[in-house]
Design an enzyme around this catalytic site. Sequence first.
Site, PDB file in Angstrom:
ATOM      1  N   SER A   1       3.616  -2.312  10.351  1.00 46.28           N
ATOM      2  CA  SER A   1       5.067  -2.381  10.576  1.00 46.28           C
ATOM      3  C   SER A   1       5.665  -3.735  10.199  1.00 46.28           C
ATOM      4  CB  SER A   1       5.410  -2.022  12.026  1.00 46.28           C
ATOM      5  OG  SER A   1       5.016  -0.682  12.302  1.00 46.28           O
TER       6      SER A   1
ATOM      7  N   GLU B   1      -5.289  -5.146  10.383  1.00 45.28           N
ATOM      8  CA  GLU B   1      -4.265  -4.143  10.643  1.00 45.28           C
ATOM      9  C   GLU B   1      -4.569  -3.458  11.972  1.00 45.28           C
ATOM     10  OE1 GLU B   1      -2.263  -2.794   6.714  1.00 45.28           O
ATOM     11  OE2 GLU B   1      -3.955  -1.488   7.091  1.00 45.28           O
TER      12      GLU B   1
ATOM     13  N   GLU C   1      -6.832   4.505   7.988  1.00 43.76           N
ATOM     14  CA  GLU C   1      -6.632   5.937   7.708  1.00 43.76           C
ATOM     15  C   GLU C   1      -7.878   6.546   7.069  1.00 43.76           C
ATOM     16  OE1 GLU C   1      -2.941   5.374   5.583  1.00 43.76           O
ATOM     17  OE2 GLU C   1      -1.992   4.770   7.460  1.00 43.76           O
TER      18      GLU C   1
ATOM     19  N   GLY D   1       2.618   2.085  10.874  1.00 48.18           N
ATOM     20  CA  GLY D   1       3.573   3.180  10.748  1.00 48.18           C
ATOM     21  C   GLY D   1       4.255   3.552  12.055  1.00 48.18           C
TER      22      GLY D   1
ATOM     23  N   ASN E   1       0.872  -1.178   0.000  1.00 48.48           N
ATOM     24  CA  ASN E   1       0.000   0.000   0.000  1.00 48.48           C
ATOM     25  C   ASN E   1       0.911   1.230   0.000  1.00 48.48           C
ATOM     26  OD1 ASN E   1      -1.801   2.051   0.482  1.00 48.48           O
ATOM     27  ND2 ASN E   1      -2.425   1.345   2.530  1.00 48.48           N
TER      28      ASN E   1
ATOM     29  N   HIS F   1      -9.492   0.956   5.022  1.00 46.60           N
ATOM     30  CA  HIS F   1      -8.208   1.174   5.704  1.00 46.60           C
ATOM     31  C   HIS F   1      -8.442   2.108   6.897  1.00 46.60           C
ATOM     32  CE1 HIS F   1      -4.106   2.343   6.562  1.00 46.60           C
ATOM     33  NE2 HIS F   1      -3.726   1.276   5.884  1.00 46.60           N
TER      34      HIS F   1
ATOM     35  N   LYS G   1       0.108   4.230  -0.205  1.00 49.16           N
ATOM     36  CA  LYS G   1      -0.549   5.407   0.409  1.00 49.16           C
ATOM     37  C   LYS G   1      -0.316   6.641  -0.485  1.00 49.16           C
ATOM     38  CE  LYS G   1      -0.194   3.075   4.814  1.00 49.16           C
ATOM     39  NZ  LYS G   1      -0.090   3.129   6.277  1.00 49.16           N
TER      40      LYS G   1
END
Length: 254
Positions: free
Chosen positions: A216, A170, A100, A176, A9, A98, A11
């Site tokens: 991660s 996730e 985010e 991250g 991904n 996702h 992003k």
Amino acid sequence: MRKKIVAGNWKMNLDYNEGLSLFSEIINMIKDEVTGKQEAIVCSPFIHLHSLAQLAKGYNKISLGAQNAHQAESGAYTGEISAKMIRSVGVAYVILGHSERRQYFGETNELLAKKTDTALKNELKPIFCIGETLQEREANKHFDVIKSQMAEGVFHLDAAQFGKLVIAYEPVWAIGTGVTASSAQAQEIHAFIRKEIAAKYSQQVADDTTILYGGSCNPTNAPELFAQPDIDGGLIGGASLKSRDFVDILKVFN
Ligand code: 13P
């Protein structure tokens, strides 16, 4: 048997030329180094997808994915991109839900159920993301959160439709941050997800579902994570922006 998948991904990273060169590097490395049946998926920004699809043509070890798609078929939604448009440039997958997008764009399970329907109607396979926040884990609510994300987001599908999905677990606290879930923590949730799928559909549907871990993930921790019985690959953020790291993660399945 379910597919082993490593999806990158990207992003909102890499301009057009940077994206094309990274993708060319990845293709060349895969050609030389990937010997198993695993599939690589690159989820780039929309801008890159058409050109990347041209580069990937005739090559069956790598597919493309978008990172989002609108829930409507078409219409007056300035600035949005439809599932049909994405499919029309040769893209096979779309990331939906996702964290985010849930966090910064207010995407709810209810909206994601609509996006899933529209993607499937347009022959895009959703990579459907679920996962708890740190606060939810600390309050011991992680199983409930996962359960309702599945129930409200995708369990309205029939078994044939559900069979087209890839699920990605996730944990938000691992994205991250450099903090990975331990392989035991990830396996515990993956087994739980598979059990929920078996209860809703059947053991066969559950056994056939690819469930990815994301957060991660890197070439160092991937071997232990992917060795867990219910972890079928990864959804990779930061490490997917480096061809060497992404392909090394993919090679865990050689
Ligand atoms: P990182 O691998 O950078 O933690 O990102 C994971 C992710 O969000 C993939 O979708």
